[in-house]
Enzyme design. Structure first.
Site, PDB file in Angstrom:
ATOM      1  N   SER A  26      47.341  40.990  36.178  1.00 21.63           N
ATOM      2  CA  SER A  26      47.618  40.444  37.103  1.00 21.63           C
ATOM      3  C   SER A  26      48.604  39.198  36.993  1.00 21.63           C
ATOM      4  O   SER A  26      48.572  38.863  35.735  1.00 21.63           O
ATOM      5  CB  SER A  26      46.268  39.894  38.178  1.00 21.63           C
ATOM      6  OG  SER A  26      45.932  38.829  37.433  1.00 21.63           O
ATOM      7  N   LYS A  27      49.282  38.709  38.064  1.00 24.60           N
ATOM      8  CA  LYS A  27      50.196  37.756  37.741  1.00 24.60           C
ATOM      9  C   LYS A  27      49.565  36.401  37.255  1.00 24.60           C
ATOM     10  O   LYS A  27      50.047  35.681  36.220  1.00 24.60           O
ATOM     11  CB  LYS A  27      50.883  37.574  39.312  1.00 24.60           C
ATOM     12  CG  LYS A  27      52.060  36.420  39.219  1.00 24.60           C
ATOM     13  CD  LYS A  27      52.677  36.301  40.395  1.00 24.60           C
ATOM     14  CE  LYS A  27      53.460  35.068  40.506  1.00 24.60           C
ATOM     15  NZ  LYS A  27      53.895  34.760  41.772  1.00 24.60           N
ATOM     16  N   ARG A  28      48.279  36.334  37.859  1.00 23.07           N
ATOM     17  CA  ARG A  28      47.664  35.193  37.280  1.00 23.07           C
ATOM     18  C   ARG A  28      47.293  35.206  35.944  1.00 23.07           C
ATOM     19  O   ARG A  28      47.192  33.988  35.297  1.00 23.07           O
ATOM     20  CB  ARG A  28      46.195  35.182  38.410  1.00 23.07           C
ATOM     21  CG  ARG A  28      45.989  33.728  39.095  1.00 23.07           C
ATOM     22  CD  ARG A  28      44.677  33.675  39.560  1.00 23.07           C
ATOM     23  NE  ARG A  28      43.502  34.146  38.711  1.00 23.07           N
ATOM     24  CZ  ARG A  28      42.606  34.643  39.161  1.00 23.07           C
ATOM     25  NH1 ARG A  28      42.453  34.751  40.332  1.00 23.07           N
ATOM     26  NH2 ARG A  28      41.520  35.279  38.441  1.00 23.07           N
ATOM     27  N   ALA A  76      48.666  36.801  33.669  1.00 23.20           N
ATOM     28  CA  ALA A  76      49.845  36.278  32.663  1.00 23.20           C
ATOM     29  C   ALA A  76      50.139  34.857  32.835  1.00 23.20           C
ATOM     30  O   ALA A  76      50.326  34.232  31.793  1.00 23.20           O
ATOM     31  CB  ALA A  76      51.066  37.094  33.266  1.00 23.20           C
ATOM     32  N   ALA A  77      50.044  34.266  33.952  1.00 25.10           N
ATOM     33  CA  ALA A  77      50.327  32.967  34.137  1.00 25.10           C
ATOM     34  C   ALA A  77      49.299  31.991  33.313  1.00 25.10           C
ATOM     35  O   ALA A  77      49.782  31.237  32.591  1.00 25.10           O
ATOM     36  CB  ALA A  77      50.242  32.293  35.675  1.00 25.10           C
TER      37      ALA A  77
END
Ligand code: GLU
Length: 503
Positions: free
Chosen positions: A263-265, A267-268
């Site tokens: 998810s984007k999270r 990766a962040a």
């Protein structure tokens, strides 16, 4: 073998992320490896989730990666249009065909009635087991039975209905997935899926199948999340009497902690983007100075390995990937994204490039250097720092020491400080001012250290603190070679000025 036609069929609901890119890469590689065609189809039938910038983001991403489609909404092609919202008449024609053949029917059940039934029975499915109790044209006891022979929905005045697929499968449905072999769906799980919605837009399932048929898709290579839809897709093929293409569902991409889909999270948390190109205010790999080939190389290995190549080889350019790509190299095990490995892969590609090529690729990142240095000098600087860099952002970061007088890290300077501190700096300053030929400076410094009993280590560390600000960076004498005399002297004087704070 007929030449394959494969398609990448994203829904334009947001930015194109790494998972979608990997799907596009495999489709592209398969097409190129076999002299086939790579199609981009935009599946925009879910109007509520449509994002106006998404299609452009998808096309720009493929373009930046250099995996350009042969047919698509932006370039056309023999089987267009390639955007589903431009194909609505086509879907209606095929809906009418199913109605005429008795393979689909009209259903008038309201949302609230269906919600009531779902609430009453959590596993409610609209199917052959209950359709005779519901509000549709197959139920002889309903007022809608009068529409049982309708063969064109344009003949109807009413608009408050959907069209459903009539599924009468009596035995388990067994379908083939290229990676998984036979996949079985029990009859009790099969639903009379909606094909056409109340707003007269097709559902994803229906539009997808009609398009794959009309666009002559030979292989459907897509994410594992679509595996549960395989049953309904097969049933739609059956209803039309069409031969299904080869289906292949790619393994999931898991986040680094392996607990779920990337998810984007996720990766962040690791400080990486999940998009190749910028989206809103978030930079993508392009803006961070990654190479398209680095990203393609890394993503292509998440679920595929070249069958005839030694496992130790991990660095491939696009041409190598095309020549090695076979579907047999794909695996069904989920792949875990490792951002450090992605960075490493990019670094390999960067260090294989000539510095002049790097400048061409990343000129916007290097603007400030051209204000101070010539092309040849920038090339020289890149030669020096390249082995330590994974991306163009690293290059600019690393190269800063050639541009700016650094801030000295006092805590490290304190550790380096010795009785020889000022002496070393004074001697260096003198040499730099006097000595035109800087290539000799190393020999001069070492000889001076030896005859004055000053350890080489002390000389090197003192100068590194003065010139770089900390104890890292490329070879010190390379820096001395490139940086202008004025800047070198300024750095030495700065170092002298902090002496009272570190002694
Ligand atoms: N439109 C689907 C998606 O957004 C594509 C599924 C398919 O490839 O059939 O991923």
């Amino acid at each position: 073998m007929t030449k394959p036609r494969v398609r990448f069929a994203p829904s334009p609901t947001g930015p194109l992320h790494l998972g979608g890119i990997r799907t596009a890469i495999y489709n592209y590689l398969y097409a190129r490896a076999n002299g086939g065609t790579f199609i981009l189809r935009i599946e925009d039938t879910d109007r509520s989730r449509l994002h106006p910038q998404s299609e452009k983001h998808i096309i720009d991403t493929l373009h930046w990666l250099g995996i350009n489609p042969d047919e698509g909404p932006h370039i056309g092609g023999k089987y267009g249009p390639y955007r589903q919202s431009d194909r609505l008449d086509i879907y209606l024609e095929f809906i009418n065909r199913l109605l005429k053949d008795g393979k689909a029917y009209l259903a008038f059940d309201t949302h609230s009635e269906l919600n009531r039934l779902r609430k009453k029975n959590k596993s409610f499915l609209y199917s052959k087991h209950n359709r005779n109790d519901l509000a549709n044209s197959l139920n002889p006891d309903s007022p809608y039975y009068q529409f049982r022979n309708i063969d064109s929905i344009s003949k109807l005045e009413r608009t408050d209905f959907v069209v459903r697929l009539k599924v009468d499968q009596p035995i388990p449905l067994v379908v083939e997935d290229f990676l998984r072999g036979k996949v079985t769906f029990a009859p009790t799980t099969l639903e009379d899926k909606i094909l056409l919605k109340r707003d007269r837009w097709p559902t994803y399932h229906f539009a997808d199948i009609v398009d794959d048929y009309l666009m002559k898709t030979t292989h459907i290579i897509r994410g594992e999340e679509w595996l549960p839809s395989l049953s309904v897709h097969h049933l739609i093929y059956q209803a039309f009497g069409w031969k299904p293409p080869c289906f292949l569902h790619l393994p999931l991409l898991l986040g680094p902690d392996k607990t779920g889909k990337l998810s984007k999270r996720d990766a962040a948390i690791y400080g990486y983007p999940i998009f190749a190109l910028k989206w809103d205010d978030t930079k993508g790999y392009k803006e961070l100075g990654y190479l398209p080939e680095g990203l393609i190389n890394y993503l292509s290995q998440l679920g595929w390995s070249p069958p005839n190549v030694s496992q130790r080889e991990e660095v491939f350019n696009l041409g190598d990937l095309v020549s090695n790509f076979t579907l047999a190299g794909l695996q069904k095990k989920s792949a875990v994204v490792d951002f450090e490995k992605l960075k490493w892969t990019n670094q390999q590609h960067l260090s294989n490039m000539e510095s002049a090529e790097i400048i061409d690729e990343f000129r916007p990142f290097l603007q400030d250097f051209f204000k101070v240095y010539s092309q040849k000098e920038v090339e020289g600087i890149i030669d020096i720092i390249k082995p330590r860099c994974s991306s163009a952002s690293d290059l600019t970061q690393e190269a800063k020491m050639f541009l700016n007088v650094p801030d000295i890290d006092l805590s490290i300077a304190r550790k380096v400080y010795s009785d020889h501190w000022t002496e070393i700096l004074d001697f260096f300053e003198l040499q730099i001012s006097d000595n035109e030929d800087r290539t000799k400076i190393k020999t001069i410094l070492f000889a001076w250290g030896k005859s004055n009993g000053i350890p080489i280590k002390s000389i090197m560390q003192t100068l590194r603190i003065a010139l770089v600000g900390k104890l890292i960076g490329p070879d010190l004498f390379n820096i001395i070679n490139f940086v202008g005399v004025g800047s070198l002297i300024e750095r030495v004087r700065n170092a002298k000025a902090i002496t009272p704070k570190i002694m």
